[in-house]
Scaffold this motif. Structure first.
Motif, mmCIF file in Angstrom:
data_model
loop_
_atom_site.group_PDB
_atom_site.id
_atom_site.type_symbol
_atom_site.label_atom_id
_atom_site.label_comp_id
_atom_site.label_asym_id
_atom_site.label_seq_id
_atom_site.Cartn_x
_atom_site.Cartn_y
_atom_site.Cartn_z
ATOM 1 N N ALA A 268 -31.150 10.290 92.612
ATOM 2 C CA ALA A 268 -30.924 8.893 92.982
ATOM 3 C C ALA A 268 -29.565 8.429 92.478
ATOM 4 N N GLY A 269 -28.657 8.071 93.385
ATOM 5 C CA GLY A 269 -27.391 7.477 92.984
ATOM 6 C C GLY A 269 -26.280 8.482 92.783
ATOM 7 N N ASP A 270 -25.062 8.006 92.848
ATOM 8 C CA ASP A 270 -23.892 8.870 92.750
ATOM 9 C C ASP A 270 -23.712 9.469 91.361
ATOM 10 N N LEU A 271 -24.216 8.780 90.332
ATOM 11 C CA LEU A 271 -24.025 9.254 88.961
ATOM 12 C C LEU A 271 -25.141 10.186 88.509
ATOM 13 N N ALA A 272 -26.134 10.393 89.351
ATOM 14 C CA ALA A 272 -27.263 11.262 89.003
ATOM 15 C C ALA A 272 -26.926 12.707 89.352
ATOM 16 N N ALA A 273 -27.769 13.614 88.866
ATOM 17 C CA ALA A 273 -27.531 15.043 89.090
ATOM 18 C C ALA A 273 -28.699 15.665 89.837
ATOM 19 N N SER A 274 -28.389 16.418 90.880
ATOM 20 C CA SER A 274 -29.372 17.225 91.585
ATOM 21 C C SER A 274 -28.874 18.656 91.544
ATOM 22 N N VAL A 275 -29.580 19.528 90.825
ATOM 23 C CA VAL A 275 -29.074 20.867 90.538
ATOM 24 C C VAL A 275 -30.081 21.917 90.982
ATOM 25 N N ILE A 276 -29.606 22.931 91.686
ATOM 26 C CA ILE A 276 -30.394 24.130 91.963
ATOM 27 C C ILE A 276 -29.662 25.300 91.318
ATOM 28 N N ASN A 277 -30.276 25.895 90.326
ATOM 29 C CA ASN A 277 -29.684 27.003 89.578
ATOM 30 C C ASN A 277 -30.374 28.294 90.008
ATOM 31 N N HIS A 278 -29.673 29.137 90.751
ATOM 32 C CA HIS A 278 -30.275 30.338 91.330
ATOM 33 C C HIS A 278 -29.694 31.567 90.661
ATOM 34 N N THR A 279 -30.521 32.261 89.856
ATOM 35 C CA THR A 279 -30.074 33.482 89.188
ATOM 36 C C THR A 279 -31.029 34.649 89.434
ATOM 37 N N GLY A 280 -32.108 34.407 90.158
ATOM 38 C CA GLY A 280 -33.130 35.431 90.357
ATOM 39 C C GLY A 280 -32.964 36.165 91.672
ATOM 40 N N THR A 281 -34.083 36.729 92.132
ATOM 41 C CA THR A 281 -34.116 37.490 93.380
ATOM 42 C C THR A 281 -34.958 36.736 94.390
ATOM 43 N N THR A 282 -34.370 36.463 95.549
ATOM 44 C CA THR A 282 -35.067 35.710 96.581
ATOM 45 C C THR A 282 -34.935 36.437 97.906
ATOM 46 N N ARG A 283 -36.077 36.741 98.551
ATOM 47 C CA ARG A 283 -36.089 37.358 99.874
ATOM 48 C C ARG A 283 -37.071 36.597 100.753
ATOM 49 N N PRO A 284 -36.640 36.133 101.948
ATOM 50 C CA PRO A 284 -35.260 36.128 102.411
ATOM 51 C C PRO A 284 -34.414 35.146 101.615
ATOM 52 N N ALA A 285 -33.111 35.104 101.916
ATOM 53 C CA ALA A 285 -32.236 34.187 101.200
ATOM 54 C C ALA A 285 -32.747 32.762 101.388
ATOM 55 N N PRO A 286 -32.716 31.933 100.321
ATOM 56 C CA PRO A 286 -33.241 30.581 100.436
ATOM 57 C C PRO A 286 -32.381 29.704 101.335
ATOM 58 N N TRP A 287 -33.037 28.744 101.957
ATOM 59 C CA TRP A 287 -32.343 27.737 102.752
ATOM 60 C C TRP A 287 -32.294 26.492 101.883
ATOM 61 N N PRO A 288 -31.176 26.280 101.139
ATOM 62 C CA PRO A 288 -31.158 25.189 100.168
ATOM 63 C C PRO A 288 -30.545 23.910 100.714
ATOM 64 N N LYS A 289 -31.016 22.776 100.201
ATOM 65 C CA LYS A 289 -30.363 21.486 100.390
ATOM 66 C C LYS A 289 -30.203 20.887 99.005
ATOM 67 N N MET A 290 -28.995 20.628 98.594
ATOM 68 C CA MET A 290 -28.779 20.146 97.238
ATOM 69 C C MET A 290 -27.431 19.438 97.177
ATOM 70 N N SER A 291 -27.235 18.697 96.080
ATOM 71 C CA SER A 291 -25.943 18.065 95.887
ATOM 72 C C SER A 291 -25.040 18.904 94.994
ATOM 73 N N ARG A 292 -25.619 19.840 94.235
ATOM 74 C CA ARG A 292 -24.814 20.709 93.377
ATOM 75 C C ARG A 292 -25.578 22.002 93.137
ATOM 76 N N VAL A 293 -24.898 23.117 93.178
ATOM 77 C CA VAL A 293 -25.530 24.416 92.968
ATOM 78 C C VAL A 293 -24.877 25.100 91.782
ATOM 79 N N ARG A 294 -25.710 25.695 90.907
ATOM 80 C CA ARG A 294 -25.185 26.497 89.810
ATOM 81 C C ARG A 294 -25.738 27.906 89.938
ATOM 82 N N SER A 295 -24.900 28.912 89.818
ATOM 83 C CA SER A 295 -25.335 30.303 89.857
ATOM 84 C C SER A 295 -24.772 31.036 88.651
ATOM 85 N N GLY A 296 -25.536 32.045 88.173
ATOM 86 C CA GLY A 296 -25.072 32.831 87.059
ATOM 87 C C GLY A 296 -25.363 32.190 85.731
#
Length: 296
Positions: A268-296
């Motif tokens: 909610a809001g521009d100052l908030a954080a929406s994070v998807i952190n993907h470091t595992g194994t996903t099959r098939p590749a995920p179809w993500p919707k997010m405002s910020r992605v972190r990997s590793g």
């Protein structure tokens, strides 16, 4: 990213819930603190540590009351059998936890049958034993849901949510989950859906360090404050409203060979954080919707 989870007292709700490490803990009183039962979950250095307290001694869900639909609840030793006679059935529970070595079996009319298990007490759900079902199981607990590393869940379909749904909406097929719970869903166990089945995890924060499998089916992870599942035709998940911060961490294994994996988070809001952190194994590749992605 290592994140620590613990139980905190929610004064507005008058209950304990599992929350991230940055939420301050406020106890009611020394008497309440010593008598209240719950658990502390920590996710550090890739390991989840659960500290069980005395309410978990029974090893099985307690205080079950069928609110809608028809069926029965039977218990023998460390096993509970939930017999469902109607296509949908809604049960309110004081607590829904399954200890290691214990088992809950849902005997349902078929794979399209669905059972809502809604926790109205103040304990988070700790799943360390087995849950089996030939149909669909919904587990709703605003205090949080933890699948420990000994959990074995084998169902036709699974919805786990810290957002609420009313028995009336569930029975009518309106699968909209809403609420302001900040509690997390954490999986370190093995969750398996049947062929062409599904697994849906819905909460403000969702951590997968275990295994989720839905061959030729759907794995859906949605973080927000209002989330709708569309069960008509191909299953869809939509995050319709957001909390201040949302977080999804996929550090385990998700397999939906021949199916879909969908990760979505909304803040909610521009100052908030929406994070998807993907470091595992996903099959098939995920179809993500997010405002910020972190990997590793």
């Amino acid at each position: 990213m290592n994140r620590i989870y613990r139980t905190v007292w929610n004064a507005a709700r008058g209950q304990w819930q599992v929350a991230p490490e940055n939420v301050k803990r406020h106890g009611k009183s020394s008497t309440r603190r010593s008598s209240t039962v719950g658990a502390v979950a920590s996710l550090a250095a890739g390991s989840l540590i659960l500290l069980p307290l005395n309410a978990f001694a029974s090893g099985l869900p307690s205080g079950g009351e069928i609110r809608a639909g028809s069926g029965s609840i039977e218990q023998s030793g460390h096993e509970m059998r939930i017999n469902q006679n109607s296509g949908r059935m809604a049960i309110d529970w004081d607590d829904f936890s399954v200890a290691e070595g214990s088992r809950v079996e849902f005997n349902q009319p078929g794979r399209d049958a669905a059972a809502l298990n809604r926790v109205t007490g103040d304990q988070l759900s700790q799943i360390r034993g087995a849950i089996d079902a030939n149909g669909q199981v919904f587990l709703v607990n605003p205090n949080g849901i933890v699948f420990g590393d000994t959990a074995q869940v084998d169902v036709g379909g699974l919805v786990a949510s810290t957002l609420d749904i009313s028995p009336d909406d569930f029975m009518a097929g309106n699968f909209t989950f809403a609420g302001d719970s900040r509690s997390a869903i954490i999986n370190q166990g093995n969750i398996r859906a049947a062929e062409e089945g599904y697994v849906a995890l819905i909460a403000a924060e969702i951590i997968n360090k275990g295994s989720i499998s839905a061959p030729r089916g759907d794995v859906m992870v949605g973080a927000g404050s209002r989330v709708t599942l569309d069960m008509g035709g191909p299953i869809k998940i939509e995050v319709e409203a957001a909390l201040l911060n949302t977080y999804i961490e996929q550090g385990g294994a998700i397999q939906a060979d021949g199916g879909r994996v969908y990760l979505t988070a909304k803040a909610a809001g521009d100052l908030a954080a929406s994070v998807i952190n993907h470091t595992g194994t996903t099959r098939p590749a995920p179809w993500p919707k997010m405002s910020r992605v972190r990997s590793g």
